[in-house]
Design an enzyme around this catalytic site. Structure first.
Site, mmCIF file in Angstrom:
data_model
loop_
_atom_site.group_PDB
_atom_site.id
_atom_site.type_symbol
_atom_site.label_atom_id
_atom_site.label_comp_id
_atom_site.label_asym_id
_atom_site.label_seq_id
_atom_site.Cartn_x
_atom_site.Cartn_y
_atom_site.Cartn_z
ATOM 1 N N SER A 118 3.698 -2.170 10.265
ATOM 2 C CA SER A 118 5.283 -2.042 10.521
ATOM 3 C C SER A 118 5.773 -3.312 10.176
ATOM 4 O O SER A 118 6.609 -3.832 10.852
ATOM 5 C CB SER A 118 5.478 -1.765 11.911
ATOM 6 O OG SER A 118 5.159 -0.279 12.054
ATOM 7 N N GLY A 120 2.742 2.499 10.901
ATOM 8 C CA GLY A 120 3.599 3.430 10.457
ATOM 9 C C GLY A 120 4.498 4.034 11.889
ATOM 10 O O GLY A 120 5.000 5.188 11.932
ATOM 11 N N GLU A 139 -6.806 4.590 7.961
ATOM 12 C CA GLU A 139 -6.406 6.060 7.738
ATOM 13 C C GLU A 139 -7.726 6.769 7.374
ATOM 14 O O GLU A 139 -7.974 7.878 7.457
ATOM 15 C CB GLU A 139 -5.265 6.304 6.956
ATOM 16 C CG GLU A 139 -3.849 6.157 7.674
ATOM 17 C CD GLU A 139 -2.690 5.430 6.823
ATOM 18 O OE1 GLU A 139 -2.936 5.514 5.615
ATOM 19 O OE2 GLU A 139 -1.673 5.002 7.428
ATOM 20 N N HIS A 150 -9.207 1.064 5.086
ATOM 21 C CA HIS A 150 -8.276 1.263 5.877
ATOM 22 C C HIS A 150 -8.201 2.139 7.041
ATOM 23 O O HIS A 150 -9.076 3.150 6.885
ATOM 24 C CB HIS A 150 -7.083 1.990 4.937
ATOM 25 C CG HIS A 150 -5.805 1.821 5.441
ATOM 26 N ND1 HIS A 150 -5.167 2.785 6.380
ATOM 27 C CD2 HIS A 150 -4.609 0.857 5.356
ATOM 28 C CE1 HIS A 150 -3.869 2.600 6.541
ATOM 29 N NE2 HIS A 150 -3.590 1.447 5.853
ATOM 30 N N GLU A 202 -4.951 -4.835 10.558
ATOM 31 C CA GLU A 202 -3.850 -3.762 10.884
ATOM 32 C C GLU A 202 -4.346 -3.044 12.259
ATOM 33 O O GLU A 202 -5.150 -2.317 12.239
ATOM 34 C CB GLU A 202 -3.985 -2.955 9.789
ATOM 35 C CG GLU A 202 -3.836 -3.346 8.325
ATOM 36 C CD GLU A 202 -3.106 -2.257 7.307
ATOM 37 O OE1 GLU A 202 -2.210 -2.763 6.792
ATOM 38 O OE2 GLU A 202 -3.875 -1.411 7.308
ATOM 39 N N ASN A 233 0.815 -1.140 -0.116
ATOM 40 C CA ASN A 233 -0.018 0.021 -0.011
ATOM 41 C C ASN A 233 0.939 1.055 0.067
ATOM 42 O O ASN A 233 1.330 1.620 1.058
ATOM 43 C CB ASN A 233 -0.975 0.040 1.182
ATOM 44 C CG ASN A 233 -1.702 1.283 1.463
ATOM 45 O OD1 ASN A 233 -1.836 2.147 0.341
ATOM 46 N ND2 ASN A 233 -2.355 1.332 2.456
ATOM 47 N N TRP A 234 0.647 1.943 -1.246
ATOM 48 C CA TRP A 234 1.945 2.996 -1.270
ATOM 49 C C TRP A 234 1.412 4.204 -0.736
ATOM 50 O O TRP A 234 2.055 5.203 -0.471
ATOM 51 C CB TRP A 234 2.009 3.356 -2.752
ATOM 52 C CG TRP A 234 2.962 2.303 -3.701
ATOM 53 C CD1 TRP A 234 3.348 1.135 -2.923
ATOM 54 C CD2 TRP A 234 3.049 2.433 -4.889
ATOM 55 N NE1 TRP A 234 3.870 0.523 -4.042
ATOM 56 C CE2 TRP A 234 3.868 1.228 -5.332
ATOM 57 C CE3 TRP A 234 3.003 3.202 -6.101
ATOM 58 C CZ2 TRP A 234 4.729 0.833 -6.646
ATOM 59 C CZ3 TRP A 234 3.584 3.119 -7.034
ATOM 60 C CH2 TRP A 234 4.088 1.940 -7.409
ATOM 61 N N LYS A 235 0.153 4.152 -0.076
ATOM 62 C CA LYS A 235 -0.626 5.401 0.348
ATOM 63 C C LYS A 235 -0.318 6.590 -0.423
ATOM 64 O O LYS A 235 -0.557 6.344 -1.693
ATOM 65 C CB LYS A 235 -0.228 5.580 1.917
ATOM 66 C CG LYS A 235 -0.101 4.591 2.855
ATOM 67 C CD LYS A 235 0.182 4.452 4.020
ATOM 68 C CE LYS A 235 0.033 3.224 4.934
ATOM 69 N NZ LYS A 235 0.111 3.231 6.147
ATOM 70 N N GLY A 280 2.948 -1.067 4.315
ATOM 71 C CA GLY A 280 2.941 0.362 4.018
ATOM 72 C C GLY A 280 4.412 0.724 3.476
ATOM 73 O O GLY A 280 4.990 0.641 2.401
ATOM 74 N N GLY A 281 5.207 1.475 4.753
ATOM 75 C CA GLY A 281 6.501 2.133 4.604
ATOM 76 C C GLY A 281 7.376 1.052 3.624
ATOM 77 O O GLY A 281 8.090 1.500 2.755
#
Ligand code: 13P
Length: 250
Positions: free
Chosen positions: A213, A173, A97, A95, A167, A9-11, A234-235
């Site tokens: 993470s 993150g 977010e 998600h 999640e 997930n590149w966000k 993510g990251g």
């Protein structure tokens, strides 16, 4: 046998040029077709990324969200039909977010899931508790509610298409990962709730990903858990070598 999946997930990261370069790097370094790799770039990259990956074995593309309506006067929004028209087959829904910053409720998410399925998109439905929930020991209740209100109105044939991503909000993150005990415990709980609602066959075939993470260092022990079928990353999905190291962690 449940499919093994690592989804990136590149966000809200990467320009179109950077994104296409990252896809090229991932393609160049990828050597394991037994793991399905799903790339979830921002909306405006979807058509180009889907085009690049369309004949590539072991790769799929996901949008990060879709609107609940079929279409119409919703300035700035993107419909499930538009997503499908790019050759994208998956969509992340719910998600944390989106839940936190855009006020998305379980009831709204149930509508998005239905719209995604009506357009032949496979929903990757995210759920997970906050740190407050876990500290108050209500994390199982929170996730149960998210499942019930977000997904459990689906008919069995539709539910069986859905992928779930656990999640925990406190792990996203933050560099703090759920322990294998916490991850396996929640994944097993989710599967047992699905079993209660839809029966053994469907619960044993539901893919449940872990997110929060997840990285090249911790993926191996997380993916070794009985009920963890892969990761939503993510990251660490923003660098080809890290993403591929996670893919190679089964
Ligand atoms: P991080 O891997 O950056 O913690 O993000 C997880 C996530 O939100 C994936 O959807």
């Amino acid at each position: 046998m449940r499919k093994k999946i690592v989804a990136g997930n590149w966000k809200m990261n990467k320009t179109i040029a950077e994104g296409l370069q990252l896809v090229d790097e991932i393609l160049a370094g990828s050597n394991d077709d037994s793991v399905l790799k799903i790339i979830a770039p921002p909306f405006i990259h979807l058509a180009a990324v889907a085009d690049k990956l369309k004949s590539k074995e072991g790769f799929e593309v996901a949008a990060q969200n879709c609107h609940q309506a079929a279409g119409g006067a919703f300035t700035g929004e993107v419909s499930a039909e538009m997503i499908a028209s790019t050759g994208t087959n998956y969509v992340i829904i719910g998600h944390s977010e989106r839940r936190t910053y855009f006020g998305e409720t379980n009831q709204l998410l149930a509508q998005k899931v239905a719209m995604a399925l009506a357009n032949n998109l496979i929903p990757i439905f995210c759920l997970g508790e906050s740190m407050e929930d876990r500290n108050a020991n209500v994390h199982l209740e929170t996730v149960k509610q998210q499942l019930k209100e977000g997904l459990f109105s689906l008919l069995p044939a539709d539910f069986s298409k859905v992928i779930i991503a656990y999640e925990p909000v406190w792990a996203i993150g933050t560099g703090v990962t759920a322990t294998t005990h916490q991850a396996q415990g929640m994944h097993n709980f989710i599967r047992s709730e699905i079993n209660k609602k839809y029966g053994k066959d469907i619960s044993e075939n539901t893919i449940i990903l872990y997110g929060g993470s997840c990285n090249a260092e911790n993926a191996k022990e997380l993916f070794a858990c009985l009920d963890v079928d892969g990761g939503l990353v993510g990251g660490a999905s923003l660098k080809a070598n890290e993403f591929l190291a996670i893919v190679n962690s089964f």
